[in-house]
Design a protein around this motif. Structure first.
Motif, PDB file in Angstrom:
ATOM      1  N   ARG A  19       0.831  -1.199   0.000  1.00  0.00           N
ATOM      2  CA  ARG A  19       0.000   0.000   0.000  1.00  0.00           C
ATOM      3  C   ARG A  19       0.864   1.247   0.000  1.00  0.00           C
ATOM      4  NH1 ARG A  19      -3.084  -3.355  -1.092  1.00  0.00           N
ATOM      5  NH2 ARG A  19      -5.196  -3.744  -0.314  1.00  0.00           N
ATOM      6  N   SER A  20       0.312   2.318  -0.548  1.00  0.00           N
ATOM      7  CA  SER A  20       0.842   3.683  -0.535  1.00  0.00           C
ATOM      8  C   SER A  20       2.338   3.734  -0.839  1.00  0.00           C
ATOM      9  CB  SER A  20       0.522   4.353   0.810  1.00  0.00           C
ATOM     10  OG  SER A  20       1.160   3.672   1.867  1.00  0.00           O
ATOM     11  N   ASP A  21       3.146   4.224   0.109  1.00  0.00           N
ATOM     12  CA  ASP A  21       4.569   4.450  -0.149  1.00  0.00           C
ATOM     13  C   ASP A  21       5.303   3.168  -0.498  1.00  0.00           C
ATOM     14  OD1 ASP A  21       4.073   7.060   0.424  1.00  0.00           O
ATOM     15  OD2 ASP A  21       4.843   6.983   2.470  1.00  0.00           O
ATOM     16  N   TYR A  22       4.916   2.061   0.132  1.00  0.00           N
ATOM     17  CA  TYR A  22       5.597   0.797  -0.123  1.00  0.00           C
ATOM     18  C   TYR A  22       5.361   0.324  -1.558  1.00  0.00           C
ATOM     19  CZ  TYR A  22       5.854   0.863   4.948  1.00  0.00           C
ATOM     20  OH  TYR A  22       6.101   1.234   6.243  1.00  0.00           O
ATOM     21  N   LEU A  23       4.157   0.541  -2.067  1.00  0.00           N
ATOM     22  CA  LEU A  23       3.859   0.186  -3.452  1.00  0.00           C
ATOM     23  C   LEU A  23       4.676   1.051  -4.408  1.00  0.00           C
ATOM     24  CD1 LEU A  23       2.190  -1.295  -5.589  1.00  0.00           C
ATOM     25  CD2 LEU A  23       0.414   0.447  -5.320  1.00  0.00           C
ATOM     26  N   ALA A  24       4.782   2.351  -4.123  1.00  0.00           N
ATOM     27  CA  ALA A  24       5.559   3.246  -4.981  1.00  0.00           C
ATOM     28  C   ALA A  24       7.027   2.838  -5.009  1.00  0.00           C
ATOM     29  CB  ALA A  24       5.415   4.689  -4.492  1.00  0.00           C
ATOM     30  N   ILE A  25       7.590   2.524  -3.843  1.00  0.00           N
ATOM     31  CA  ILE A  25       8.995   2.129  -3.771  1.00  0.00           C
ATOM     32  C   ILE A  25       9.220   0.824  -4.532  1.00  0.00           C
ATOM     33  CG2 ILE A  25      10.820   1.348  -2.199  1.00  0.00           C
ATOM     34  CD1 ILE A  25       9.627   3.283  -0.116  1.00  0.00           C
ATOM     35  N   THR A  27       7.423  -0.529  -7.042  1.00  0.00           N
ATOM     36  CA  THR A  27       7.284  -0.384  -8.499  1.00  0.00           C
ATOM     37  C   THR A  27       8.446   0.406  -9.097  1.00  0.00           C
ATOM     38  OG1 THR A  27       5.809   1.496  -8.064  1.00  0.00           O
ATOM     39  CG2 THR A  27       4.778  -0.613  -8.532  1.00  0.00           C
ATOM     40  N   LEU A  28       8.940   1.420  -8.383  1.00  0.00           N
ATOM     41  CA  LEU A  28      10.104   2.154  -8.870  1.00  0.00           C
ATOM     42  C   LEU A  28      11.329   1.254  -8.924  1.00  0.00           C
ATOM     43  CD1 LEU A  28       9.738   5.629  -7.092  1.00  0.00           C
ATOM     44  CD2 LEU A  28       9.589   5.173  -9.538  1.00  0.00           C
ATOM     45  N   GLY A  29      11.481   0.406  -7.908  1.00  0.00           N
ATOM     46  CA  GLY A  29      12.604  -0.527  -7.910  1.00  0.00           C
ATOM     47  C   GLY A  29      12.534  -1.512  -9.061  1.00  0.00           C
ATOM     48  N   ILE A  30      11.340  -2.043  -9.310  1.00  0.00           N
ATOM     49  CA  ILE A  30      11.172  -2.982 -10.425  1.00  0.00           C
ATOM     50  C   ILE A  30      11.397  -2.274 -11.757  1.00  0.00           C
ATOM     51  CG2 ILE A  30       9.462  -4.395 -11.633  1.00  0.00           C
ATOM     52  CD1 ILE A  30       8.337  -5.172  -8.926  1.00  0.00           C
ATOM     53  N   ALA A  31      10.978  -1.006 -11.866  1.00  0.00           N
ATOM     54  CA  ALA A  31      11.204  -0.246 -13.096  1.00  0.00           C
ATOM     55  C   ALA A  31      12.699  -0.118 -13.386  1.00  0.00           C
ATOM     56  CB  ALA A  31      10.571   1.143 -12.980  1.00  0.00           C
ATOM     57  N   GLU A  32      13.497   0.108 -12.346  1.00  0.00           N
ATOM     58  CA  GLU A  32      14.945   0.191 -12.543  1.00  0.00           C
ATOM     59  C   GLU A  32      15.523  -1.159 -12.957  1.00  0.00           C
ATOM     60  OE1 GLU A  32      16.926   2.954 -12.506  1.00  0.00           O
ATOM     61  OE2 GLU A  32      14.969   3.934 -12.451  1.00  0.00           O
TER      62      GLU A  32
END
Length: 251
Positions: A19-25, A27-32
């Protein structure tokens, strides 16, 4: 778009429990990770050698000239955006769209009404990824080159986030406005900064007998980062729901 949707389906099963910040972190990590994979997958993307030239879906500058070729490409892109906007508006007003807004506003109530929240979250995650995949293909085709190392977070993650927040999250019209507004600011900030720096240099030399730093021109590129940061700070302070906020229905 299809490729992005398939990848989102796999990533969604991993990340959407967060949820929230953890989901953003996450997905950003997987994008990298995906970007690093594409950068090193010579068999697929030619790695740092890039894939080029990419043909346009319209006649190129060699056929129509620089300005008319870009106008033709802009026309195709505008038609694509209009079609997507129309479909999104229909979906927004449909029962599916109302259900998604209900889940966004109160997941507990939606669960109590028997809605499959996790399935709907996965649906909208995939749908959004399909749209981003289409947008990315349009951008890469327009550039005429696919270079994984050319996509940096400042330009292709942060700026898009700024466009959505500034225009108005939850409002498609606001998002379009934010995209155009931020792009104009991003494009015009550097030449405006160059003009102001030249003015400062002229006034300093002629009026105040003051020698301006010699590297002012090289700092103009950073001016747009400052301007965008200032704008998003002001918007979050005085218009937290965006310049064109979502219309809330009262019953």
């Amino acid at each position: 778009g299809i490729a992005a949707g398939i990848i989102a389906y796999a990533i969604g099963h991993i990340c959407l429990g967060l949820r929230s910040d953890y989901l953003a972190i996450a997905t950003l990590g997987i994008a990298e990770i995906v970007k690093a994979f594409l950068k090193n997958a010579d068999w697929l993307t030619r790695g740092t050698l890039t894939v080029s030239p990419l043909p346009w879906p319209t006649p190129g500058p060699a056929d129509l000239g620089f300005i008319w070729a870009r106008a033709a490409y802009l026309s195709v892109t505008a038609l694509l955006i209009a079609l997507i906007f129309f479909l999104l508006t229909r979906a927004y007003d449909a029962p599916w769209g109302r259900m998604l807004r209900a889940i966004r506003d109160n997941e507990v109530s939606s669960l109590a009404m028997g809605k499959d929240v996790n399935k709907r979250r996965l649906e909208v995650f995939i749908f959004g990824s399909v749209l981003m995949g289409i947008g990315g293909s349009v951008l890469a085709t327009f550039n005429g080159i696919f270079d994984p190392s050319g996509y940096i977070p400042l330009h292709h993650t942060f700026l898009i986030w700024v466009m959505v927040i500034l225009g108005g999250a939850g409002n498609n019209l606001g998002t379009l406005f934010g995209a155009v507004f931020v792009y104009i600011i991003w494009t015009m900030s550097e030449p405006m900064a160059l003009y102001l720096f030249d003015l400062v240099r002229t006034l300093g030399d002629s009026w105040f007998n003051w020698k301006a730093p010699s590297d002012l021109d090289s700092r103009a590129l950073q001016a747009r980062v400052f301007v965008i940061g200032l704008i998003i700070t002001l918007v979050l302070r005085f218009a937290p729901k965006g310049l064109i906020p979502e219309k809330v229905e009262h019953h």
